[in-house]
Design an enzyme around this catalytic site. Structure first.
Site, PDB file in Angstrom:
ATOM      1  N   GLU A   1       0.860  -1.190   0.000  1.00 19.29           N
ATOM      2  CA  GLU A   1       0.000   0.000   0.000  1.00 19.29           C
ATOM      3  C   GLU A   1       0.890   1.233   0.000  1.00 19.29           C
ATOM      4  O   GLU A   1       1.814   1.332   0.802  1.00 19.29           O
ATOM      5  CB  GLU A   1      -0.924  -0.035   1.235  1.00 19.29           C
ATOM      6  CG  GLU A   1      -1.690   1.241   1.521  1.00 19.29           C
ATOM      7  CD  GLU A   1      -2.489   1.796   0.332  1.00 19.29           C
ATOM      8  OE1 GLU A   1      -3.316   1.060  -0.229  1.00 19.29           O
ATOM      9  OE2 GLU A   1      -2.261   2.968  -0.032  1.00 19.29           O
TER      10      GLU A   1
ATOM     11  N   SER B   1     -20.453   6.735   0.052  1.00 15.61           N
ATOM     12  CA  SER B   1     -21.753   6.890   0.731  1.00 15.61           C
ATOM     13  C   SER B   1     -21.979   5.857   1.825  1.00 15.61           C
ATOM     14  O   SER B   1     -22.939   5.972   2.587  1.00 15.61           O
ATOM     15  CB  SER B   1     -22.898   6.773  -0.281  1.00 15.61           C
ATOM     16  OG  SER B   1     -22.707   7.629  -1.374  1.00 15.61           O
TER      17      SER B   1
ATOM     18  N   ILE C   1     -23.069   2.884   1.695  1.00 19.54           N
ATOM     19  CA  ILE C   1     -24.335   2.160   1.556  1.00 19.54           C
ATOM     20  C   ILE C   1     -24.073   0.718   1.112  1.00 19.54           C
ATOM     21  O   ILE C   1     -23.277   0.482   0.193  1.00 19.54           O
ATOM     22  CB  ILE C   1     -25.254   2.835   0.493  1.00 19.54           C
ATOM     23  CG1 ILE C   1     -25.395   4.342   0.758  1.00 19.54           C
ATOM     24  CG2 ILE C   1     -26.609   2.140   0.428  1.00 19.54           C
ATOM     25  CD1 ILE C   1     -25.902   4.719   2.107  1.00 19.54           C
TER      26      ILE C   1
ATOM     27  N   HIS D   1     -25.690  -1.565  -0.955  1.00 16.06           N
ATOM     28  CA  HIS D   1     -26.797  -1.503  -1.919  1.00 16.06           C
ATOM     29  C   HIS D   1     -27.503  -2.845  -2.030  1.00 16.06           C
ATOM     30  O   HIS D   1     -26.864  -3.907  -1.943  1.00 16.06           O
ATOM     31  CB  HIS D   1     -26.254  -1.100  -3.297  1.00 16.06           C
ATOM     32  CG  HIS D   1     -25.748   0.309  -3.337  1.00 16.06           C
ATOM     33  ND1 HIS D   1     -26.587   1.395  -3.211  1.00 16.06           N
ATOM     34  CD2 HIS D   1     -24.494   0.808  -3.467  1.00 16.06           C
ATOM     35  CE1 HIS D   1     -25.863   2.510  -3.273  1.00 16.06           C
ATOM     36  NE2 HIS D   1     -24.592   2.182  -3.426  1.00 16.06           N
TER      37      HIS D   1
ATOM     38  N   VAL E   1       4.059   0.876  -5.756  1.00 15.67           N
ATOM     39  CA  VAL E   1       4.506   0.073  -6.900  1.00 15.67           C
ATOM     40  C   VAL E   1       4.756   1.012  -8.075  1.00 15.67           C
ATOM     41  O   VAL E   1       3.886   1.808  -8.449  1.00 15.67           O
ATOM     42  CB  VAL E   1       3.436  -0.984  -7.262  1.00 15.67           C
ATOM     43  CG1 VAL E   1       3.814  -1.728  -8.541  1.00 15.67           C
ATOM     44  CG2 VAL E   1       3.260  -1.969  -6.100  1.00 15.67           C
TER      45      VAL E   1
ATOM     46  N   ARG F   1     -14.618   7.939  -7.761  1.00 13.88           N
ATOM     47  CA  ARG F   1     -15.041   6.639  -8.300  1.00 13.88           C
ATOM     48  C   ARG F   1     -14.076   6.226  -9.410  1.00 13.88           C
ATOM     49  O   ARG F   1     -13.706   7.064 -10.239  1.00 13.88           O
ATOM     50  CB  ARG F   1     -16.452   6.731  -8.887  1.00 13.88           C
ATOM     51  CG  ARG F   1     -17.508   7.285  -7.944  1.00 13.88           C
ATOM     52  CD  ARG F   1     -18.758   7.617  -8.734  1.00 13.88           C
ATOM     53  NE  ARG F   1     -19.844   8.169  -7.934  1.00 13.88           N
ATOM     54  CZ  ARG F   1     -20.034   9.471  -7.716  1.00 13.88           C
ATOM     55  NH1 ARG F   1     -19.186  10.367  -8.185  1.00 13.88           N
ATOM     56  NH2 ARG F   1     -21.074   9.884  -7.016  1.00 13.88           N
TER      57      ARG F   1
ATOM     58  N   ILE G   1     -13.279  -0.745  -9.812  1.00 11.74           N
ATOM     59  CA  ILE G   1     -14.322  -1.107  -8.841  1.00 11.74           C
ATOM     60  C   ILE G   1     -14.957   0.173  -8.296  1.00 11.74           C
ATOM     61  O   ILE G   1     -14.613   0.658  -7.217  1.00 11.74           O
ATOM     62  CB  ILE G   1     -13.762  -1.988  -7.696  1.00 11.74           C
ATOM     63  CG1 ILE G   1     -12.915  -3.139  -8.247  1.00 11.74           C
ATOM     64  CG2 ILE G   1     -14.902  -2.500  -6.822  1.00 11.74           C
ATOM     65  CD1 ILE G   1     -13.663  -4.204  -9.022  1.00 11.74           C
TER      66      ILE G   1
ATOM     67  N   CYS H   1     -16.389  15.111  21.777  1.00 11.14           N
ATOM     68  CA  CYS H   1     -17.518  15.022  20.829  1.00 11.14           C
ATOM     69  C   CYS H   1     -17.954  13.571  20.642  1.00 11.14           C
ATOM     70  O   CYS H   1     -19.137  13.263  20.590  1.00 11.14           O
ATOM     71  CB  CYS H   1     -17.122  15.578  19.469  1.00 11.14           C
ATOM     72  SG  CYS H   1     -16.549  17.265  19.480  1.00 11.14           S
TER      73      CYS H   1
ATOM     74  N   CYS I   1      -9.102  17.949  20.519  1.00 11.99           N
ATOM     75  CA  CYS I   1      -8.431  16.730  21.004  1.00 11.99           C
ATOM     76  C   CYS I   1      -7.205  16.318  20.194  1.00 11.99           C
ATOM     77  O   CYS I   1      -6.476  15.416  20.601  1.00 11.99           O
ATOM     78  CB  CYS I   1      -9.420  15.572  21.058  1.00 11.99           C
ATOM     79  SG  CYS I   1     -10.217  15.253  19.474  1.00 11.99           S
TER      80      CYS I   1
HETATM   81  C1  LIG Z   1     -18.567   9.149  -4.232  1.00 14.35           C
HETATM   82  C2  LIG Z   1     -18.570   7.672  -4.060  1.00 14.35           C
HETATM   83  C3  LIG Z   1     -19.654   7.037  -3.482  1.00 14.35           C
HETATM   84  C4  LIG Z   1     -19.683   5.663  -3.343  1.00 14.35           C
HETATM   85  N1  LIG Z   1     -20.693   5.073  -2.661  1.00 14.35           N
HETATM   86  C5  LIG Z   1     -20.722   3.735  -2.523  1.00 14.35           C
HETATM   87  C6  LIG Z   1     -21.742   3.117  -1.776  1.00 14.35           C
HETATM   88  O1  LIG Z   1     -22.553   3.770  -1.136  1.00 14.35           O
HETATM   89  N2  LIG Z   1     -21.783   1.774  -1.749  1.00 14.35           N
HETATM   90  C7  LIG Z   1     -20.896   1.003  -2.415  1.00 14.35           C
HETATM   91  O2  LIG Z   1     -21.041  -0.207  -2.407  1.00 14.35           O
HETATM   92  N3  LIG Z   1     -19.855   1.562  -3.061  1.00 14.35           N
HETATM   93  C8  LIG Z   1     -19.749   2.905  -3.116  1.00 14.35           C
HETATM   94  N4  LIG Z   1     -18.710   3.504  -3.759  1.00 14.35           N
HETATM   95  C9  LIG Z   1     -17.684   2.661  -4.349  1.00 14.35           C
HETATM   96  C10 LIG Z   1     -16.659   2.166  -3.333  1.00 14.35           C
HETATM   97  O3  LIG Z   1     -16.287   3.193  -2.451  1.00 14.35           O
HETATM   98  C11 LIG Z   1     -15.467   1.649  -4.098  1.00 14.35           C
HETATM   99  O4  LIG Z   1     -15.914   0.712  -5.039  1.00 14.35           O
HETATM  100  C12 LIG Z   1     -14.433   0.979  -3.221  1.00 14.35           C
HETATM  101  O5  LIG Z   1     -14.110   1.761  -2.115  1.00 14.35           O
HETATM  102  C13 LIG Z   1     -13.196   0.721  -4.065  1.00 14.35           C
HETATM  103  O6  LIG Z   1     -12.243   0.110  -3.267  1.00 14.35           O
HETATM  104  P1  LIG Z   1     -10.805  -0.182  -3.834  1.00 14.35           P
HETATM  105  O7  LIG Z   1     -10.123  -1.004  -2.803  1.00 14.35           O
HETATM  106  O8  LIG Z   1     -10.907  -0.723  -5.213  1.00 14.35           O
HETATM  107  O9  LIG Z   1     -10.117   1.242  -4.003  1.00 14.35           O
HETATM  108  P2  LIG Z   1      -9.360   2.154  -2.948  1.00 14.35           P
HETATM  109  O10 LIG Z   1     -10.068   2.230  -1.665  1.00 14.35           O
HETATM  110  O11 LIG Z   1      -9.060   3.439  -3.631  1.00 14.35           O
HETATM  111  O12 LIG Z   1      -8.027   1.363  -2.665  1.00 14.35           O
HETATM  112  C14 LIG Z   1      -6.985   1.302  -3.610  1.00 14.35           C
HETATM  113  C15 LIG Z   1      -5.681   1.431  -2.851  1.00 14.35           C
HETATM  114  O13 LIG Z   1      -4.606   1.208  -3.739  1.00 14.35           O
HETATM  115  C16 LIG Z   1      -3.540   2.041  -3.336  1.00 14.35           C
HETATM  116  N5  LIG Z   1      -2.651   2.207  -4.482  1.00 14.35           N
HETATM  117  C17 LIG Z   1      -2.920   2.823  -5.651  1.00 14.35           C
HETATM  118  N6  LIG Z   1      -1.844   2.809  -6.460  1.00 14.35           N
HETATM  119  C18 LIG Z   1      -0.868   2.131  -5.789  1.00 14.35           C
HETATM  120  C19 LIG Z   1       0.472   1.801  -6.092  1.00 14.35           C
HETATM  121  N7  LIG Z   1       1.050   2.145  -7.262  1.00 14.35           N
HETATM  122  N8  LIG Z   1       1.200   1.112  -5.163  1.00 14.35           N
HETATM  123  C20 LIG Z   1       0.646   0.758  -3.975  1.00 14.35           C
HETATM  124  N9  LIG Z   1      -0.630   1.080  -3.629  1.00 14.35           N
HETATM  125  C21 LIG Z   1      -1.383   1.754  -4.528  1.00 14.35           C
HETATM  126  C22 LIG Z   1      -4.229   3.328  -2.934  1.00 14.35           C
HETATM  127  O14 LIG Z   1      -3.429   4.124  -2.096  1.00 14.35           O
HETATM  128  C23 LIG Z   1      -5.482   2.813  -2.257  1.00 14.35           C
HETATM  129  O15 LIG Z   1      -5.323   2.705  -0.864  1.00 14.35           O
HETATM  130  C24 LIG Z   1     -18.623   4.891  -3.851  1.00 14.35           C
HETATM  131  C25 LIG Z   1     -17.506   5.531  -4.401  1.00 14.35           C
HETATM  132  C26 LIG Z   1     -17.471   6.914  -4.469  1.00 14.35           C
HETATM  133  C27 LIG Z   1     -16.256   7.595  -4.957  1.00 14.35           C
END
Ligand SMILES: Cc1cc2nc3c(=O)[nH]c(=O)nc-3n(C[C@H](O)[C@H](O)[C@H](O)COP(=O)(O)OP(=O)(O)OC[C@H]3O[C@@H](n4cnc5c(N)ncnc54)[C@H](O)[C@@H]3O)c2cc1C
Length: 478
Positions: free
Chosen positions: A35, A49, A51, A53, A176, A314, A339, A405, A445
Site C-alpha cells: 500500500e 456513501s 451504503i 446496496h 509500486v 469513483r 471497482i 464530541c 483533542c
Molecule cells: C462518491 C462515491 C460514493 C460511493 N458510494 C458507494 C456506496 O454507497 N456503496 C458502495 O457499495 N460503493 C460505493 N462507492 C464505491 C466504493 O467506495 C469503491 O468501489 C471501493 O471503495 C473501491 O475500493 P478499492 O479497494 O478498489 O479502491 P481504494 O479504496 O481506492 O483502494 C486502492 C488502494 O490502492 C492504493 N494504491 C494505488 N496505487 C498504488 C500503487 N502504485 N502502489 C501501492 N498502492 C497503490 C491506494 O493508495 C489505495 O489505498 C462509492 C464511491 C465513491 C467515490
C-alpha cells in the site's frame, strides 16, 4: 542472497485489496499486501456513501449486478465474524411524477432479475407515514429492505486486521512503480525496493489501470469521477431512517440522504468526471448541488449542522463494469480493477471470488487453522454505566476522555495503536475509534491524541502526521 518469493502480492489496501487478502488468508499461501499510503483505507474506500446496496440498480448480467447482490448477502455474516458496524436500515428510491412511475417499476423488475429479495413499491403517502420528512412532491417509492449502511473504515480495517492475524504481511508507504515477469516470477519494483511473487492481484482503485497497463497489452482506462458530500452532526442523525435516493440518472444513483452507522446524517454525492486523480477538494458549487439535490426529496434538513465536507473518487472504467479475473495476456496477474459503486457492497464477494481464482492458480489448499473471528475496537460509549466502571477499574486510561464530541478515551486510543495493524496517524485513529470525528473535527483533542501517538509508537511529536508523510501536524524552525 536468496530472495523471498511470495505466492501472491496484492497491490492496494482499500476495501477490495483487504477483502481479497482476508479471503486468501484462508488458504495455505504466503501473501503480502503493498500500500502506497501509511495505512489501509486511505483511498476511495474512506470517502463514499457507505451504503450496502440492495442490487436493483446495476445492469442485469453485469459483474456489478452479480457481485453487488452476492456481497450484500455476505455482509451480515461478515459483520458478525469481524465485529464492524453494519445496519440493514433499508433504502428507498423516490419518484416525483406519475410519468416516472414506470421507471420505478423497471428498477423493481431489474432487482427481481438480479436476485434482490424483499422489495416493495409504495405510495408517497405510505412512505411519508413511515418517513415524515419526505417531501409532498414524492408520489411513489421503491423500498428495498435488504439495503443497509456500513462503516467503510470499520469494514476495511476489520478485513485487514483479520487477514494480518491469519498471516498476511502488510507493507505500507510502499508504492509500486513497475512490474515485470521473468521465468514465471513477477518482480514488483517499489519505492522501497523489489518484491517478488508468483501471482499478483491488482486492487489499486483509481490507479488500477496504471498497474494493469504495466503488465498487460489489453489496456484499461479509468476516469476519476468525483463525488462530494456534506456530513451533518449527530443531532441530525435521525432525520431519516431509510437511505433515501432519487431515481438514478446518467452518472449514477444521484444525491442521497442517509443516516450513518455512526449516528450522523450524510448527504451527497455529486458526480463529475475529472482529470486529476488526486483532486478530492470540495468546491462551493458542489456543496450547493448537494444541498439542492437533497432538498428535492427530504424536507427540513438542518444544513447548519454540517460538520465537514469531503469528496471521493469513483474508479470509472471505460467498459462501465468491474474488471475482475486473470489477465488474458499475463498469466498469474489478476485484476480487481475499475471497482466503482457498488464496490463497497460487492467487496466481500469479490474477495472470495478472486481468492478462489488465485488459490486455484497456485494449487493452494484451504488452511485448517484459519480464524474467521476478529474482535472489534473497544467502544466505551456503547457500554452500560456498570460495564464502563468495570473496564475503567481494570484499565484507568479508559476513564480519561480525550475526544469529547465522540466520547473516546485514552484507553481506546492506546488499544487502536497496538492492534495488529495499528494506527500511526491522526486519520488512522479517526477511522478506528472516531477520535476527531465529531463536531469539533479534532480542534480540541488533536494535540492530546498526538501526544498519545508519539508516546505509544515512539514517533517524535514533530513527525506525527495527519495521514501520509508530508502532512506533519507541527511546523517548526530550529
Ligand atoms: C462518491 C462515491 C460514493 C460511493 N458510494 C458507494 C456506496 O454507497 N456503496 C458502495 O457499495 N460503493 C460505493 N462507492 C464505491 C466504493 O467506495 C469503491 O468501489 C471501493 O471503495 C473501491 O475500493 P478499492 O479497494 O478498489 O479502491 P481504494 O479504496 O481506492 O483502494 C486502492 C488502494 O490502492 C492504493 N494504491 C494505488 N496505487 C498504488 C500503487 N502504485 N502502489 C501501492 N498502492 C497503490 C491506494 O493508495 C489505495 O489505498 C462509492 C464511491 C465513491 C467515490
Amino acid at each position: 542472497m536468496t530472495r523471498k518469493i511470495f505466492d501472491t502480492v496484492i497491490i492496494g489496501g482499500g476495501v477490495i485489496g483487504c477483502s481479497i487478502a482476508r479471503a486468501l488468508s484462508k488458504y495455505d499461501a504466503s501473501v503480502c499486501l503493498l500500500e502506497k499510503e501509511e495505512d489501509v483505507c486511505s483511498g476511495t474506500s474512506k470517502a463514499n456513501s457507505a451504503i450496502v446496496h440492495a442490487g436493483y440498480d446495476a445492469k442485469t448480467g453485469s459483474k456489478k449486478a452479480y457481485f453487488n447482490v452476492e456481497g450484500n448477502k455476505l455482509m451480515g455474516k461478515l459483520a458478525e465474524e469481524l465485529d464492524f458496524e453494519f445496519d440493514r436500515n433499508g433504502s428507498v428510491v423516490l419518484c416525483y411524477s406519475e410519468e416516472d412511475m414506470p421507471k420505478l417499476r423497471e428498477l423493481y423488475e431489474r432487482g427481481i432479475t438480479n436476485g434482490v429479495e424483499d422489495m416493495e413499491i409504495i405510495s408517497g403517502d405510505e412512505l411519508r407515514a413511515r418517513e415524515p420528512n419526505i417531501t409532498d412532491s414524492v408520489v411513489g417509492a421503491l423500498v428495498a429492505n435488504t439495503g443497509g449502511i456500513v462503516s467503510p473504515f470499520g469494514l476495511t480495517i476489520a478485513l485487514a486486521e483479520n487477514a494480518s492475524e491469519n498471516g498476511v504481511e502488510f507493507k505500507f508507504d510502499t508504492e509500486v512503480v513497475g512490474i515485470k515477469r521473468e521465468d514465471g516470477i513477477y518482480t514488483i519494483a517499489t519505492n522501497n525496493g523489489e518484491v517478488y511473487a508468483k501471482t499478483v492481484v491488482n486492487a489499486a482503485g483509481i490507479f488500477s489501470d496504471e498497474i494493469h497497463n504495466m503488465v498487460c497489452e489489453d489496456k484499461l482506462h479509468i476516469t476519476a469521477r468525483k463525488g462530494a458530500y456534506c456530513l451533518l452532526d449527530k443531532e441530525a442523525g435521525g432525520h431519516v431512517k431509510y437511505t433515501v435516493f432519487g431515481l438514478p440518472g446518467k452518472y449514477g444513483k444521484g444525491i442521497l440522504v442517509s443516516p450513518t452507522v455512526h449516528g450522523n446524517l450524510l448527504i451527497g454525492p455529486t458526480a463529475m468526471d475529472i482529470d486529476d486523480k488526486f483532486d478530492t477538494a470540495t468546491e462551493a458549487g458542489e456543496i450547493s448541488e448537494v444541498i439542492s439535490g437533497s432538498a428535492l426529496g427530504v424536507k427540513n434538513i438542518p444544513y447548519r449542522l454540517t460538520i465537514t465536507s469531503f469528496a471521493g473518487l469513483r474508479a470509472h472504467e471505460d467498459g462501465n463494469d468491474f474488471v475482475i479475473g486473470e489477465s488474458k495476456d499475463a498469466e498469474g496477474f489478476f485484476d480487481a480493477a475499475g471497482i466503482e459503486s457498488p464496490g463497497l457492497t460487492a467487496a466481500p464477494a469479490i474477495g472470495e471470488h478472486v481468492a478462489k481464482l488465485v488459490a486455484e492458480k497456485l494449487g493452494a489448499d484451504e488452511k485448517k487453522d484459519f480464524n474467521p473471528i476478529r474482535k472489534g475496537f473497544l467502544k466505551l460509549s456503547e457500554k452500560s454505566f456498570e460495564e464502563r466502571a468495570a473496564i475503567i477499574k481494570e484499565n484507568p486510561l479508559c476513564g480519561v476522555v480525550v475526544c469529547r464530541c465522540m466520547d473516546v478515551s485514552e484507553g481506546e486510543i492506546v488499544d487502536a495503536i497496538h492492534r495488529p495493524i495499528g494506527a500511526k496517524s491522526l486519520d488512522g485513529l479517526k477511522r478506528r475509534v472516531h477520535q476527531g470525528f465529531g463536531r469539533c473535527q479534532g480542534g480540541f483533542c488533536a494535540s492530546k491524541a498526538m501526544e498519545i501517538l508519539s508516546r505509544e509508537t515512539g514517533i517524535p511529536m514533530e513527525k506525527i502526521c495527519k495521514n501520509k508523510s508530508g502532512s506533519e501536524m507541527l511546523s517548526y524552525k530550529m
